[in-house]
Enzyme design. Structure first.
Site, PDB file in Angstrom:
ATOM      1  N   GLU A  82       0.831  -1.205   0.000  1.00 30.51           N
ATOM      2  CA  GLU A  82       0.000   0.000   0.000  1.00 30.51           C
ATOM      3  C   GLU A  82       0.864   1.254   0.000  1.00 30.51           C
ATOM      4  O   GLU A  82       1.734   1.413   0.852  1.00 30.51           O
ATOM      5  CB  GLU A  82      -0.904  -0.012   1.238  1.00 30.51           C
ATOM      6  CG  GLU A  82      -1.590   1.300   1.547  1.00 30.51           C
ATOM      7  CD  GLU A  82      -2.214   1.327   2.930  1.00 30.51           C
ATOM      8  OE1 GLU A  82      -2.465   2.433   3.440  1.00 30.51           O
ATOM      9  OE2 GLU A  82      -2.437   0.243   3.514  1.00 30.51           O
ATOM     10  N   THR A 128      -5.189   5.630   2.785  1.00 33.25           N
ATOM     11  CA  THR A 128      -5.612   6.981   3.194  1.00 33.25           C
ATOM     12  C   THR A 128      -6.417   7.645   2.077  1.00 33.25           C
ATOM     13  O   THR A 128      -6.261   8.830   1.784  1.00 33.25           O
ATOM     14  CB  THR A 128      -4.402   7.852   3.592  1.00 33.25           C
ATOM     15  OG1 THR A 128      -3.448   7.067   4.310  1.00 33.25           O
ATOM     16  CG2 THR A 128      -4.842   8.997   4.508  1.00 33.25           C
ATOM     17  N   LYS A 176     -11.398  -2.526   7.341  1.00 32.50           N
ATOM     18  CA  LYS A 176     -10.166  -2.143   8.024  1.00 32.50           C
ATOM     19  C   LYS A 176     -10.515  -1.653   9.429  1.00 32.50           C
ATOM     20  O   LYS A 176     -11.103  -0.590   9.600  1.00 32.50           O
ATOM     21  CB  LYS A 176      -9.460  -1.030   7.238  1.00 32.50           C
ATOM     22  CG  LYS A 176      -8.230  -0.460   7.923  1.00 32.50           C
ATOM     23  CD  LYS A 176      -7.607   0.637   7.061  1.00 32.50           C
ATOM     24  CE  LYS A 176      -6.463   1.327   7.772  1.00 32.50           C
ATOM     25  NZ  LYS A 176      -5.836   2.373   6.917  1.00 32.50           N
TER      26      LYS A 176
END
Length: 216
Positions: free
Chosen positions: A44, A74, A134
């Site tokens: 990521e 993000t 998540k």
């Protein structure tokens, strides 16, 4: 859809997604290559980097002939989701729940992993079409929170991130995690400063070994 399912399976099979945050654009490819060499196949690149789309594209090209899958983290709004997917992100993570991001991902065939904490958020995310949840920040609630969510909601796929380390990763898998996310616990930032890619690889390998032990 086959591509999306394959990416989701790769994330789960990997067991850990390496969170590359705050890394210079000039270092992102060697860091990603070192982390992958350490055994991490889900990588990521966070979207809060100044040149995030270029970095995602660079990493995606560098690892194109490997078993790695590259995603963006993000990602807090739909425009950002579109940009990172166009740059090559196969999966999208966020610290928050935004149904518009989930919709963009589903339209584009990208795996979506929104951030949740409560049963209400988890239920909303799954109803909107999230692929994995998540749990963030995981350190705030701990491993037992996974079961607390799955109790009323069923076997929802949870990926705790934030505070997961080699010392506690077994507890998160025992608690019901399908995978975990890890940043500084996996990525050796001091080694990056020294451009010691072997040390970056070794740090990643240690985390991968802890994940394998936890799942065995």
């Amino acid at each position: 859809m086959e591509r999306k399912q394959a990416v989701r399976e790769r994330i789960v099979d990997s067991g850990v997604t390496a969170v590359l945050r705050g890394i210079d654009a000039t270092d992102i490819v060697p860091v990603a290559e070192a982390v992958h060499a350490g055994g991490v196949t889900a990588i990521e690149v966070t979207a809060d980097a100044t040149r995030c789309t270029e970095m995602i594209a660079d990493v995606d090209r560098a690892l194109a002939d490997t078993d790695a899958v590259v995603g963006a983290g993000t990602v807090m709004d739909a425009p950002t989701a579109r940009n990172v997917i166009e740059a090559g992100a196969a999966f999208v993570l966020a610290p928050n729940l935004n149904e518009d991001v989930i919709e963009v991902c589903n339209r584009a065939g990208a795996v979506c992993i929104p951030g949740v904490m409560t049963p209400t958020e988890a239920d909303r995310a799954m109803a909107a079409g999230a692929d994995i949840l998540k749990l963030f920040p995981a350190s705030t609630v701990g491993p037992d929170h996974i079961g607390a969510l799955q109790g009323p909601l069923g076997d929802v796929p949870v990926m705790p991130t934030g505070g997961v380390s080699t010392e506690n990763v077994a507890e998160y898998f025992a608690g019901g995690a399908v995978a975990v996310g890890a940043g500084s616990a996996l990525v050796d930032y001091d080694a990056i400063e020294r451009e010691d890619w072997d040390a970056v690889r070794e740090s990643a390998a240690e985390f991968v070994a802890a994940v394998e032990d936890a799942r065995s």
